[in-house]
Design a protein around this motif. Sequence first.
Motif, PDB file in Angstrom:
ATOM      1  N   TYR A  77       0.783  -1.086  -0.088  1.00 40.10           N
ATOM      2  CA  TYR A  77      -0.103   0.182  -0.215  1.00 40.10           C
ATOM      3  C   TYR A  77       0.728   1.158  -0.091  1.00 40.10           C
ATOM      4  CZ  TYR A  77      -4.256  -2.575   0.760  1.00 40.10           C
ATOM      5  OH  TYR A  77      -5.340  -3.330   0.562  1.00 40.10           O
ATOM      6  N   LEU A  78       2.221   1.105   0.627  1.00 38.22           N
ATOM      7  CA  LEU A  78       2.735   2.470   0.571  1.00 38.22           C
ATOM      8  C   LEU A  78       3.354   2.586  -0.439  1.00 38.22           C
ATOM      9  CD1 LEU A  78       4.935   1.771   4.007  1.00 38.22           C
ATOM     10  CD2 LEU A  78       3.283   3.743   3.553  1.00 38.22           C
ATOM     11  N   GLU A  79       3.902   1.630  -1.625  1.00 36.14           N
ATOM     12  CA  GLU A  79       4.263   1.811  -2.783  1.00 36.14           C
ATOM     13  C   GLU A  79       3.121   2.277  -3.866  1.00 36.14           C
ATOM     14  OE1 GLU A  79       6.408  -1.572  -4.171  1.00 36.14           O
ATOM     15  OE2 GLU A  79       8.317  -0.985  -3.099  1.00 36.14           O
ATOM     16  N   LEU A  80       2.025   1.892  -3.627  1.00 37.95           N
ATOM     17  CA  LEU A  80       1.038   2.228  -4.357  1.00 37.95           C
ATOM     18  C   LEU A  80       0.707   3.753  -4.112  1.00 37.95           C
ATOM     19  CD1 LEU A  80      -1.633  -0.626  -4.135  1.00 37.95           C
ATOM     20  CD2 LEU A  80      -0.231  -0.053  -5.985  1.00 37.95           C
ATOM     21  N   ALA A  81       0.772   4.152  -2.802  1.00 39.49           N
ATOM     22  CA  ALA A  81       0.452   5.335  -2.326  1.00 39.49           C
ATOM     23  C   ALA A  81       1.563   6.417  -3.011  1.00 39.49           C
ATOM     24  CB  ALA A  81       0.507   5.819  -0.988  1.00 39.49           C
ATOM     25  N   GLY A 126       3.243   6.049  -5.713  1.00 38.08           N
ATOM     26  CA  GLY A 126       3.345   6.162  -7.094  1.00 38.08           C
ATOM     27  C   GLY A 126       1.819   7.183  -7.433  1.00 38.08           C
ATOM     28  N   ALA A 127       1.077   7.606  -6.351  1.00 35.34           N
ATOM     29  CA  ALA A 127       0.114   8.515  -6.784  1.00 35.34           C
ATOM     30  C   ALA A 127       0.492   9.841  -6.208  1.00 35.34           C
ATOM     31  CB  ALA A 127      -1.242   7.764  -5.819  1.00 35.34           C
ATOM     32  N   VAL A 128       1.504  10.202  -5.691  1.00 34.44           N
ATOM     33  CA  VAL A 128       1.948  11.486  -5.273  1.00 34.44           C
ATOM     34  C   VAL A 128       3.053  11.956  -6.032  1.00 34.44           C
ATOM     35  CG1 VAL A 128       0.946  11.136  -2.854  1.00 34.44           C
ATOM     36  CG2 VAL A 128       3.398  10.521  -3.194  1.00 34.44           C
ATOM     37  N   ALA A 129       3.355  13.322  -5.830  1.00 36.02           N
ATOM     38  CA  ALA A 129       4.383  13.998  -6.544  1.00 36.02           C
ATOM     39  C   ALA A 129       5.843  13.605  -5.933  1.00 36.02           C
ATOM     40  CB  ALA A 129       4.149  15.445  -6.432  1.00 36.02           C
ATOM     41  N   ASP A 172       6.300  16.773   0.285  1.00 34.44           N
ATOM     42  CA  ASP A 172       6.563  16.068   1.766  1.00 34.44           C
ATOM     43  C   ASP A 172       5.933  14.585   1.891  1.00 34.44           C
ATOM     44  OD1 ASP A 172       8.004  18.407   2.139  1.00 34.44           O
ATOM     45  OD2 ASP A 172       6.262  19.528   2.954  1.00 34.44           O
ATOM     46  N   VAL A 173       4.708  14.360   1.474  1.00 37.11           N
ATOM     47  CA  VAL A 173       4.199  13.164   1.534  1.00 37.11           C
ATOM     48  C   VAL A 173       5.165  12.288   0.938  1.00 37.11           C
ATOM     49  CG1 VAL A 173       2.085  11.775   0.830  1.00 37.11           C
ATOM     50  CG2 VAL A 173       1.947  14.307   1.300  1.00 37.11           C
ATOM     51  N   SER A 174       5.672  12.226  -0.222  1.00 32.93           N
ATOM     52  CA  SER A 174       6.561  11.394  -0.906  1.00 32.93           C
ATOM     53  C   SER A 174       7.769  10.997   0.053  1.00 32.93           C
ATOM     54  CB  SER A 174       7.015  11.896  -2.093  1.00 32.93           C
ATOM     55  OG  SER A 174       8.133  11.026  -2.632  1.00 32.93           O
ATOM     56  N   HIS A 175       8.182  11.887   0.765  1.00 31.58           N
ATOM     57  CA  HIS A 175       9.536  11.425   1.637  1.00 31.58           C
ATOM     58  C   HIS A 175       8.865  10.887   2.900  1.00 31.58           C
ATOM     59  CE1 HIS A 175      12.130  13.982  -0.544  1.00 31.58           C
ATOM     60  NE2 HIS A 175      11.781  15.178  -0.516  1.00 31.58           N
ATOM     61  N   ASN A 176       7.537  11.357   3.383  1.00 38.93           N
ATOM     62  CA  ASN A 176       7.196  10.405   4.434  1.00 38.93           C
ATOM     63  C   ASN A 176       6.792   9.185   4.151  1.00 38.93           C
ATOM     64  OD1 ASN A 176       7.309  12.866   6.096  1.00 38.93           O
ATOM     65  ND2 ASN A 176       5.014  13.388   5.503  1.00 38.93           N
ATOM     66  N   ILE A 177       6.312   8.759   2.954  1.00 38.13           N
ATOM     67  CA  ILE A 177       6.195   7.453   2.510  1.00 38.13           C
ATOM     68  C   ILE A 177       7.425   6.646   2.491  1.00 38.13           C
ATOM     69  CG2 ILE A 177       5.353   5.882   0.615  1.00 38.13           C
ATOM     70  CD1 ILE A 177       3.092   8.352   0.309  1.00 38.13           C
ATOM     71  N   ARG A 183       0.946  -2.209 -12.624  1.00 35.81           N
ATOM     72  CA  ARG A 183       1.513  -0.893 -12.638  1.00 35.81           C
ATOM     73  C   ARG A 183       2.952  -0.974 -13.300  1.00 35.81           C
ATOM     74  NH1 ARG A 183       2.637   3.068  -7.726  1.00 35.81           N
ATOM     75  NH2 ARG A 183       4.284   1.714  -7.506  1.00 35.81           N
ATOM     76  N   LEU A 184       3.474  -2.117 -12.940  1.00 38.59           N
ATOM     77  CA  LEU A 184       4.789  -2.528 -13.748  1.00 38.59           C
ATOM     78  C   LEU A 184       4.706  -3.122 -15.237  1.00 38.59           C
ATOM     79  CD1 LEU A 184       6.691  -4.416 -10.723  1.00 38.59           C
ATOM     80  CD2 LEU A 184       6.960  -2.392 -11.777  1.00 38.59           C
ATOM     81  N   GLY A 185       3.372  -3.238 -15.602  1.00 35.45           N
ATOM     82  CA  GLY A 185       3.036  -3.665 -16.902  1.00 35.45           C
ATOM     83  C   GLY A 185       2.810  -4.976 -17.263  1.00 35.45           C
ATOM     84  N   PHE A 186       2.543  -5.828 -16.142  1.00 34.28           N
ATOM     85  CA  PHE A 186       2.258  -7.505 -16.640  1.00 34.28           C
ATOM     86  C   PHE A 186       0.643  -7.624 -16.412  1.00 34.28           C
ATOM     87  CE2 PHE A 186       6.345  -7.214 -13.761  1.00 34.28           C
ATOM     88  CZ  PHE A 186       6.936  -7.758 -14.852  1.00 34.28           C
ATOM     89  N   GLU A 187       0.403  -8.662 -16.841  1.00 31.96           N
ATOM     90  CA  GLU A 187      -1.024  -8.970 -16.981  1.00 31.96           C
ATOM     91  C   GLU A 187      -1.239 -10.075 -15.947  1.00 31.96           C
ATOM     92  OE1 GLU A 187      -4.232 -11.428 -19.981  1.00 31.96           O
ATOM     93  OE2 GLU A 187      -2.421 -10.516 -20.874  1.00 31.96           O
ATOM     94  N   VAL A 188      -2.293  -9.743 -14.954  1.00 29.92           N
ATOM     95  CA  VAL A 188      -2.034 -10.328 -13.779  1.00 29.92           C
ATOM     96  C   VAL A 188      -3.779 -11.154 -13.714  1.00 29.92           C
ATOM     97  CG1 VAL A 188      -2.064 -10.759 -11.093  1.00 29.92           C
ATOM     98  CG2 VAL A 188      -0.426  -9.098 -12.549  1.00 29.92           C
ATOM     99  N   THR A 189      -3.664 -12.506 -13.299  1.00 31.24           N
ATOM    100  CA  THR A 189      -4.823 -13.147 -12.891  1.00 31.24           C
ATOM    101  C   THR A 189      -4.770 -13.677 -11.449  1.00 31.24           C
ATOM    102  OG1 THR A 189      -5.227 -13.974 -15.283  1.00 31.24           O
ATOM    103  CG2 THR A 189      -6.325 -14.885 -13.361  1.00 31.24           C
ATOM    104  N   ALA A 190      -5.454 -13.350 -10.597  1.00 35.40           N
ATOM    105  CA  ALA A 190      -5.284 -13.454  -9.078  1.00 35.40           C
ATOM    106  C   ALA A 190      -6.344 -14.283  -8.409  1.00 35.40           C
ATOM    107  CB  ALA A 190      -5.190 -12.152  -8.383  1.00 35.40           C
TER     108      ALA A 190
END
Length: 684
Positions: free
Chosen positions: A313-317, A319-322, A326-331, A562-569
């Motif tokens: 979740y931290l990596e997903l977050a 990728g969603a910020v600049a 500051d949020v990026s540094h916190n993450i 997000r890395l470009g793979f096709e995923v079936t879970a």
Amino acid sequence: MSGFLYRLVKENFALKVFAVFLTFWGLLSLGFAGLLFECERRALSMTLMQQGSVLAGILASSSRLGVFSEDRDELLGPVAGVFEQKAVDHVVVYSRRGEPLISLKRKKTGVSEEDRKPEASSKIDAVMQSLESTPCAATHLETNEGWEFWRPVVAGSAHTSPDLLFFEEDRKDAPGEVIGCVKVAFARRSLEEPLQRLFYKSAVVWGIFLLMGACLTFWMAGRLMQPLRRLTDGVQRLGKGEAALPVMVSSRDEIGRLARSFNEMTASLETRESEKRELESRLMQRQKMEAVGTLAGGIAHDFNNVLAAVMGYLELALGAVAPDSDVSHNIDGAILAAKRGRSLIKQILLFSHRQQEDVVPVQMEELAEECLDMVRTTVPAGVRIDFRVKGAMADVIADPTQILQVLLNLTTNAAHAMPDGGVLGVELDSLDLDGRAAGKELDLKAGGYVRLTVSDTGHGIDPEILDKIFDPYFTTREKGKGSGLGLAVVHGIVKRHGGAIQVKSERGKGSVFEVYFPSVPRGPEETEPLSGASSDTGRHARILFVDDEAVIVETARKLLVRLGFEVTAFYDPVEALERFEADPEAFDLVITDVAMPNLYGDILAAMMRDVRPDLPIVLCTGYTERMTAEKAAAMGLGVRMVMKPLTSADFERIIEEVLNEAADARGGAAADDSGRAQTPPGGS
């Protein structure tokens, strides 16, 4: 009473020894007393014989005139003189015809009635005949009443005396004519009374000797039994589980050797008992550690799943910020903390012997920086950390987690030694040791080493305990504040990696720990490969992802997409297997958890590989004893085992490596098939 004495002697060895020695001494003294008695008896008998013979000779010499004249009054004087001797019981003077001229018997006077009997006449005749044949000899007879000494009365003699002149004419043809005889009788009581006194004397002597022997035997038995009693007491104390006192014996005989053997046995038993207590303590501590390991292994899987979700979740977050916000540094800080949590889980599993060693080339400076980042948050505020790297560094072939544990233990101990502040120094350098320095000082082989030096300016270590600090469970901290395992674990890790550790300390000035690890030359810096065909193929790979944790499935699917793979879970491994069996060629890679309900990941992988042997598979685990890197490698090429949690970079790297490995394997197999097809029949 006899039964009681028998049991007493039977149950008491000292009394047995006393009885044996006393019996021996009693028999010896009895034999000596008997010998003394026999010698005295013979001497008395000989004295009595001599006395009787002399008295008979005196009487025969002094009664010649009375016998010749047969005058009783003339004989009374000599006979009375002989009879006055206390030993004499009976005195008789006989004529040539065998008639008694005078007879004196103890308590009687006059002629003895016995001598008037015919038997007496015949005995006298026989004696007279014997005396006449040897006029100068004496005869002695032993009877029931005592002893009789006979002597002839001779009328002439070769000796010059007035009496001989009267018989000189008659002795011309037959000198020394027997004209009578005398008898001097001794009663048996004359010998029995001295013998009785002698017997009493011998008995007293025997009693004195027996008493002396008893005292000597008692003293000897006491001296002999004293070490045996000590041995018995020692054995009884050992039987009760108590400590036995040493037996002090200075002799070198069998008892002395037995006592020394007992002392050696006691010392050995005490040593073994001490070792037993220590082993029991170690066993209890080991059982505690195994319990901790079991607990750690039980929670490691769930905790790693939690970390995997958090990191996802931290990596997903992120990728969603600049990128520079500051949020990026916190993450980024939160992701770093999650990675440290992952390292702590590895250390816990390693400490509980449940983590597989991963030996790779290690850059010590990077591990030292990572360790000091964690230590800075725990050291006292007054402690300053001084980290230095001297010169070009070599690598160490080691398990990074174990090396990190060495760094953590040494730096933590150094910080604890400075509660009021100081300088914590960490220094790294590479050096070559020659045979003399390596072998004499460090017990190492000559060669290249990386030296880790951890120093402090604390209170130092007492010289008395300096050689004990690496012993298991040894600690100088207060109870409850130290397990005593830190330096023991450090010593074990260093020795397993073929290194050495030495410590220098001075009271009040601090301590210096120097750790040596065998080094290997560091290769050139690896560069990231340029994007190529394989990388492009990996980016568009079709992945079948299986895990029973929903949050992990969700975060992993989003990261992989997000890395470009096709995923079936899938959450259920059985459903995933059915989907795969329906179309095995629909997937390029399978990523599956190991510990799942209904079907374990390794069994799922084996079943899929039965359908499609070249299928690349990545087995992910938070912790399980079912799967190790060796077991995964045994399943064939294209199978990899990794530990959770994984970042997106980890996913990207592992997927690319596994796909490239599988592609290389398929390419090699195709080349082999082509080569076999082009080989003409009968060719080689």
